[in-house]
Design an enzyme around this catalytic site. Structure first.
Site, PDB file in Angstrom:
ATOM      1  N   CYS A 223      42.718  27.372  34.355  1.00 19.68           N
ATOM      2  CA  CYS A 223      42.409  28.598  33.611  1.00 19.68           C
ATOM      3  C   CYS A 223      41.008  29.124  33.959  1.00 19.68           C
ATOM      4  O   CYS A 223      40.003  28.463  33.699  1.00 19.68           O
ATOM      5  CB  CYS A 223      42.512  28.296  32.121  1.00 19.68           C
ATOM      6  SG  CYS A 223      41.843  29.560  31.039  1.00 19.68           S
TER       7      CYS A 223
ATOM      8  N   CYS B 197      38.704  29.673  30.920  1.00 16.61           N
ATOM      9  CA  CYS B 197      38.279  28.359  30.412  1.00 16.61           C
ATOM     10  C   CYS B 197      37.066  27.859  31.191  1.00 16.61           C
ATOM     11  O   CYS B 197      36.120  27.301  30.618  1.00 16.61           O
ATOM     12  CB  CYS B 197      39.406  27.335  30.534  1.00 16.61           C
ATOM     13  SG  CYS B 197      40.879  27.729  29.581  1.00 16.61           S
TER      14      CYS B 197
END
Length: 184
Positions: free
Chosen positions: A108, A111
């Site tokens: 991600c 993230c």
């Protein structure tokens, strides 16, 4: 007499004094595993016997040990990686402290952007426990239990309960949520 003992992963006992021989034949010491997230507690019962062989003094030291994992530890000012087995014990140990959980995946992009900011928050709010959970297959049961739908998701807990949630890479919203829970 001071004696320094250490244990290797296959539980061979070593002394800092080369003239000492340590016996690790106790069944409880035959093997154990350790990881960086576990602390090992050792209790040792020591017996020292002296024998003379070929005009030379040899000391034999028998060590009986019991090993127990104390569980994961949390360091103030750092983010602690948790998994499905360590998350709830840490949250319960935190008692009435605020706990912030970063639920992420390794693939991600947002993230990855939030990770260093999350670390900075852990250094700023020393009264808050900061955890991160990789939402991989192994941790899927916990992610499902916590109701994750998108990554990153930040769950803020107090008294073993989720009290706030921030979804997405919304740093300002996360700071506001932490401040809100800390002041309540």
């Amino acid at each position: 007499m001071a004696l320094n003992l250490c244990a290797s992963p296959n539980c061979k006992w070593v002394s800092s004094n080369p003239s000492m021989i340590l016996d690790s034949s106790s069944p409880k010491c035959s093997s154990f595993s350790s990881s960086s997230s576990n602390k090992i507690k050792m209790a040792a019962s020591l017996t020292l016997t002296t024998s003379k062989s070929n005009m030379r003094s040899t000391r034999l030291l028998s060590v009986r040990c019991s090993l127990e994992t104390a569980g994961p530890t949390v360091t103030v000012g750092q983010v602690t990686e948790v998994n499905k087995d360590t998350f709830w014990p840490i949250v319960k140990a935190a008692a009435d402290k605020t706990v912030v959980l970063d639920m992420y995946t390794q693939w991600c992009g947002p993230c990855k952007v939030m990770a260093p900011k999350f670390q900075e928050l852990s250094e700023k709010y020393l009264d808050v426990v900061f955890l991160k959970l990789d939402c991989n297959q192994e941790n899927k049961p916990l992610a499902k239990e916590l109701g994750i739908r998108v990554v990153p998701t930040f769950k803020i807990l107090k008294d073993n309960q989720v009290v706030k949630e921030v979804t997405g890479a919304k740093f300002d919203d996360l700071v506001a949520a932490i401040e809100s829970v800390r002041s309540s």
